[in-house]
Design an enzyme around this catalytic site. Structure first.
Site, PDB file in Angstrom:
ATOM      1  NE  ARG A  55      -2.502   0.494   3.594  1.00  0.00           N
ATOM      2  CZ  ARG A  55      -1.778   0.921   4.627  1.00  0.00           C
ATOM      3  NH1 ARG A  55      -1.227   2.130   4.614  1.00  0.00           N
ATOM      4  NH2 ARG A  55      -1.591   0.141   5.673  1.00  0.00           N
ATOM      5  CE1 TYR A 108     -16.763  11.240 -16.214  1.00  0.00           C
ATOM      6  CE2 TYR A 108     -15.363  11.384 -14.270  1.00  0.00           C
ATOM      7  CZ  TYR A 108     -16.246  10.678 -15.059  1.00  0.00           C
ATOM      8  OH  TYR A 108     -16.618   9.411 -14.702  1.00  0.00           O
ATOM      9  CG  ASP A 180      -8.630  15.880 -16.113  1.00  0.00           C
ATOM     10  OD1 ASP A 180      -7.907  15.192 -16.864  1.00  0.00           O
ATOM     11  OD2 ASP A 180      -9.674  15.432 -15.597  1.00  0.00           O
ATOM     12  CE  LYS A 205     -11.865   7.784 -18.989  1.00  0.00           C
ATOM     13  NZ  LYS A 205     -11.662   7.775 -17.547  1.00  0.00           N
TER      14      LYS A 205
END
Length: 385
Positions: A55, A108, A180, A205
């Site tokens: 982690r 978005y 972004d 993406k």
């Protein structure tokens, strides 16, 4: 060994940065360190830096982060389990109750939902502004503004903001500018070099590029912000697994060649759409008449693989066209090698309905893939009628 990635071109960095042959076996490809924990030589004596628990850190994830930083020209990159996890981390690292942010009028839907439905309940406020209008952004900034959130090109209307000018305005007002960069990718645009403080990606993406992995990333030059983000990520645990990091790293290697084909195909499809009698507005920053075209030409290498357009016969006709394609798959997401079509108002941007960010009901969004463009044009033409 690549000691200074900045010396090399984009495609070379994408293949080599952070991706040295394995010192133990000579394996050319970064191994998948599918482990949760690591042996320590004595109490607290880890063998390499932070490798005590996956982690906190994982060597496959480290390789991905080094590659992402090199591609964006930043000092630090952190990988996340999703683009929204990356967005959440930046917002929590930079904002406190009582703070304010300026949000673009076209973002978005998931970003809007996170800010409007989650953060506001924790005492964060926001205002919406047209980021293409620097004066409007300046007027929206208050003493308590800590962040200006920018997409360029925007999702789904492909709006363009001048990153360099926004950075000046944000920083003069005591705020950070986050960009972004998911639609443009670091191949087409590098916001840090234009003055942005933080770059965000949904690596799901274009960076992953094959619609087979979900992830996110944040890139910054700030040592302080990196430490805050690292602490928050370790505390909250929103990390990608080793295999997810490996898949994204594999996708990065071909990002340059894929983006060239995405751009080539998108330009040809835009030419067809502009002439089609069933198409109203066509949104693509590569068009000379597109608002912000000149700014996009200044700060982008090319104009990307995303195209949006309206159907002249309204919403139902748009829905029928979206359902009538053969090669364009009706699906959310974007940036894969296959072409996708979606109806933002009913799908990716349903959460902005009734707000200042509501999108046109007759709008369709294309993620143009790398198939034979002649087949894609024929498919769209048939669906449009």
């Amino acid at each position: 060994m690549v000691h200074d990635p900045a010396r090399f071109g984009f495609e070379t960095r994408a293949i080599h940065a952070g991706q040295e042959p394995d010192p133990r076996t000579g394996a050319v490809i970064v191994p998948i360190y599918q482990t949760s924990t690591y042996a320590q030589d004595s109490v607290g004596a880890t063998r390499e830096g932070d490798y005590e628990y996956s982690r906190t850190a994982n060597p496959t994830r480290t390789a991905l982060e080094e590659a992402l930083a090199a591609l964006e020209g930043g000092r630090h990159a952190l990988a996340y389990a999703s683009g929204m996890a990356a967005s959440d981390a930046v917002l929590r690292a930079t904002l406190r109750p009582g703070d304010h942010l300026v949000l673009g009028n076209d973002v978005y839907g998931g970003t809007f939902r996170l800010i409007d439905k989650v953060l506001t309940s924790w005492g964060i406020s926001y205002d919406v502004a047209h980021l293409s209008d620097v004066d409007e952004v300046r007027a929206a900034i208050r003493p308590e503004t800590k962040l200006v959130w920018c997409e360029t090109p925007t999702n789904p209307l492909l709006g363009i903001a001048d990153i360099a000018k926004l950075a000046e305005v944000a920083q003069a007002g005591g705020a950070k500018l986050i960009v972004d960069n998911t639609f443009a990718t670091p191949y087409l645009q590098n916001p840090l070099a234009l003055g942005a403080d933080v770059v965000l990606h949904s690596t799901t993406k274009y960076l992953g590029g094959h619609s087979d992995v979900v992830g996110g990333a944040v890139v910054t030059d700030s040592d302080e912000l990196r430490e805050q983000l690292f602490f928050l990520r370790n505390a909250s645990g929103a990390v990608p697994g080793a295999f997810d990091a490996w898949l994204t790293l594999r996708g990065l290697k071909t990002l340059g060649v894929r983006m060239e084909r995405h751009c080539d195909n998108a330009e040809r499809i835009v030419e067809m759409l502009v002439e089609h009698p069933k198409v109203g507005e066509v949104y693509y920053p590569g068009r000379a008449g597109h608002p912000g075209h000149e700014v996009a030409a200044k700060q982008m290498r090319r104009f990307g693989g995303m195209v949006s357009f309206t159907h002249v016969d309204g919403e139902q006709a748009a829905l029928d066209a979206a359902a009538g394609t053969e090669l364009f798959i009706l699906a959310e997401s974007l940036g894969g090698i296959e072409s996708l079509i979606e109806h933002p108002g009913r799908m990716t941007h349903a959460s902005v309905a009734g707000s200042l960010l509501q999108v046109p009901a007759e709008l369709l969004r294309l993620s143009v893939g790398i198939e034979d463009v002649r087949d894609l044009i024929a498919d769209l033409s048939t669906a449009l009628g």
